[in-house]
Every structure is written in C-alpha cells, then in structure tokens.
Motif scaffolding. Structure first.
Motif, PDB file in Angstrom:
ATOM      1  N   GLY A  97      76.973  41.659 -30.660  1.00 49.17           N
ATOM      2  CA  GLY A  97      76.271  40.152 -30.330  1.00 49.17           C
ATOM      3  C   GLY A  97      76.332  39.840 -29.007  1.00 49.17           C
ATOM      4  N   LEU A  98      77.159  40.353 -28.093  1.00 52.15           N
ATOM      5  CA  LEU A  98      77.122  39.860 -26.789  1.00 52.15           C
ATOM      6  C   LEU A  98      75.967  40.111 -26.019  1.00 52.15           C
ATOM      7  N   GLY A 101      78.466  36.715 -34.493  1.00 55.52           N
ATOM      8  CA  GLY A 101      78.292  35.222 -33.811  1.00 55.52           C
ATOM      9  C   GLY A 101      79.394  35.024 -32.620  1.00 55.52           C
ATOM     10  N   ILE A 102      80.528  35.584 -33.028  1.00 52.01           N
ATOM     11  CA  ILE A 102      81.592  35.366 -31.891  1.00 52.01           C
ATOM     12  C   ILE A 102      81.077  35.943 -30.648  1.00 52.01           C
ATOM     13  N   GLY A 103      80.418  37.210 -30.667  1.00 53.59           N
ATOM     14  CA  GLY A 103      79.987  37.925 -29.436  1.00 53.59           C
ATOM     15  C   GLY A 103      78.623  37.205 -29.069  1.00 53.59           C
ATOM     16  N   ALA A 127      76.429  26.938 -28.070  1.00 53.50           N
ATOM     17  CA  ALA A 127      76.781  26.141 -29.002  1.00 53.50           C
ATOM     18  C   ALA A 127      75.868  26.233 -30.104  1.00 53.50           C
ATOM     19  N   TYR A 128      74.643  26.732 -29.930  1.00 51.64           N
ATOM     20  CA  TYR A 128      73.690  27.100 -30.954  1.00 51.64           C
ATOM     21  C   TYR A 128      73.879  28.376 -31.766  1.00 51.64           C
ATOM     22  N   TYR A 129      74.514  29.383 -30.967  1.00 46.75           N
ATOM     23  CA  TYR A 129      75.156  30.686 -31.694  1.00 46.75           C
ATOM     24  C   TYR A 129      76.180  30.357 -32.486  1.00 46.75           C
ATOM     25  N   GLY A 130      77.012  29.183 -31.903  1.00 47.93           N
ATOM     26  CA  GLY A 130      78.212  29.100 -32.471  1.00 47.93           C
ATOM     27  C   GLY A 130      78.059  28.139 -33.666  1.00 47.93           C
ATOM     28  N   SER A 131      76.828  27.420 -34.026  1.00 49.48           N
ATOM     29  CA  SER A 131      76.730  26.715 -35.157  1.00 49.48           C
ATOM     30  C   SER A 131      76.215  27.596 -36.272  1.00 49.48           C
TER      31      SER A 131
END
Length: 317
Positions: A17-18, A134-136, A257-261
């Motif tokens: 994901g990074l 998602g964390i990445g 924040a988008y990827y966090g959501s």
C-alpha cells in the motif's frame, strides 16, 4: 512459525500500500521540476496498472514454479528498486521506466499473498490483510507530508519508502524457509471448511471464471470502482492544491485521510455484513460515493470538500 509468517505477510501488504498513494501526493511537486504537462501523471499510472495486470495474470504460474515466498521476495525487491528510481529520476522517461517494475512487483505481491492466505489461514485474515494495505496507503502520504512541510524534496519521500521496502526485502529473504514449511503443513484450515477446499485444486481453463454466474457483472462493477478509487488517489492532491488552494503538506494529509476512511470502512464493513447482504452493501456504498462526489463538485467551503473526500472513501470501502 505460522504466526510469525502471518506477521511478515501483513508487513508485506503494508509495503504494497505504501507506493500506491505516493504518485498522486507528490505529483504537484514533481511535475514542475521535471517540466512535463500535469496530465502526464496519467501516463505513469497507466504503465503501473499495466504492469500490475500482467504480473497478476502470470503470477499463478510463477508461484507454482518458484513458491510464494520467492515470488514475494523478488516482487518487493522490484518495488524497492522502482521507488529508488523515482527518487533519482532526472527526467520523465525515468519515471516511465521505473513505473513498469513498480506495477509488476505490486501485482505479484497482491495476487500471491491473497492466494497464500486463502489457502493456509482462516478467512478472517483475508479481511485484516486488506486493512493492512490501507495502513500502507495511509502511511505513504504521512511520510511525504512532513518531508515536504520541512522544505525537503519529494525525492526524499520516495527514497524513504524505498528504504522501507529494502528492509522488508531482507526480512522476506530471512523468512524463506518459513513459507515452505507453513505451505506444506496446511495449517489453520478449519475442520468445518467445505470439502472442496480439502481436495487438490482441479485445473480450470484460463477464462473459466467468466463462465460463473454473476462474475462478468461483478468484474464490470469492480472496473468502475477501481476508476473512482484511483482517480481520487491520483488527482485528489492536485485538486486540493489547485482548486481549494491548500498547501501541499495539508493536501497530502487529507488524501491520507481518504485512504484512512477506506481502511476504517473495510474494517467496519466486516460487522455490517452481519445485518446487510452483499447487494444491499454495494448499493449503500454506491449511494455514499455519489453523495461524496456531488459535494465535491458543488462550490462549497473547503471543510465540506474534505468531508466529501472522506465520504467517497467510506463508500468505496
């Protein structure tokens, strides 16, 4: 050993994901420096996607011949090299060259680890696996944001992520014996699992899945879903900088924040499925995405736009 390998697999999916969020976050700074039109980010992303598709299609044969551990090791090594190439790129051509191994490496890791988890671990680990992606994806912009805010070059951001990938490459090399032992043991396959999962795989023609009822529609839906998710990731930062006049570091945080959501939404969705069926869940997601897109287009204050970005992420999840 199986638990330790599972932790390594989770780390590998974080590394997957990074890089996915880095191009969109860094492009507003990259584009004027290398002197190409703004739209050329699309060309880079197309090459990355082509590499991902090709490696996903051939990864099954590669895994069968070399094993998941070795394929994952080489794939992460490719992404580390590609990201290092981005960090020292003197021209747009370098980005095009590095985009191919970045896509190839990402596609092979994705398909290989999904298959390994499905075969050797309980189903709940599949959901958690994609949460780690998602964390990445969240972490990528969070690495780039303070680097940009500190007055440093975007090149340092790519170099930092490349170093993380290189460290993971070493960990994967050390763990190679684990893959064969865990793969041969077939551990953690619950007894209540269906009989067909206990028998050897029957060879199917390459296009066989398309004959299964509903697969074509599901593939079409996923095609458009991928478009929405990728557009937001690639062009969201540029939109926030050029239209909403946020500084690059702030924009990077909001795309994070988008990827966090998406990540949080995927986690919550696991509980929502207890009450809602697949079709209801997909329709609800579509409605949330549409609501977010409408808010994004309307000439509303910036805080509303930022909420719209979060909505789109939750709907995608």
């Amino acid at each position: 050993m199986a638990t330790l390998l599972l932790v390594i697999i989770y780390l590998a999916f974080i590394s997957l994901g990074l890089p996915d969020s880095l191009l969109g976050v860094s492009w507003p700074m990259v584009q004027p420096e290398i002197g190409v039109p703004l739209s050329h980010a699309g060309i880079i992303s197309i090459l990355i996607t082509c590499g991902t598709v090709i490696s996903s299609l051939v990864s099954s044969r590669a895994i069968k011949r070399f094993g998941t551990g070795k394929v994952t090791l080489v794939s992460v090594m490719l992404t580390a090299a590609a990201l290092f190439g981005f960090s020292i790129a003197p021209s747009f051509v370098w980005f095009l060259v590095a985009a191919v191994p970045l896509g190839v490496g990402g596609g092979a890791v994705d398909s290989g680890l999904n298959e390994f988890i499905a075969e050797h671990y309980q189903s709940r680990h599949m959901s958690w696996l994609h949460c780690f992606w998602g964390i990445g994806a969240v972490t990528g912009p969070l690495i780039m944001s303070p680097i940009i805010a500190g007055g440093n070059s975007w090149r340092m951001g790519y170099g930092t992520v490349s170093m993380i990938q290189a460290i993971l490459t070493v960990i994967l090399f050390i763990s190679l014996p684990f893959w064969k032992k865990v793969g041969g043991a077939h551990i953690a396959v619950p007894a209540e699992q269906s009989p067909e999962r206990k028998t050897p795989h029957e060879h199917k023609p390459f296009l066989y899945p398309l004959k299964i009822k509903g697969v074509k529609l599901a593939a079409a839906a996923f095609f458009f879903y991928g478009g929405v998710e990728y557009i937001m990731g690639l062009w969201g930062t540029t939109f926030l900088i050029r239209v909403k006049e946020l500084d690059p570091a702030q924009a990077a945080v909001w795309i994070s924040a988008y990827y966090g959501s998406i990540t949080i939404g995927r986690f919550i969705t696991g509980f929502i499925t207890i009450k809602l069926g697949n079709r209801q869940l997909i329709r609800l997601g579509q409605l949330i995405v549409i609501a977010g897109i409408l808010l994004l287009f309307l000439p509303l204050p910036t805080p509303v736009t930022l909420c719209a970005i979060i909505l789109i992420g939750l709907g995608c999840a």
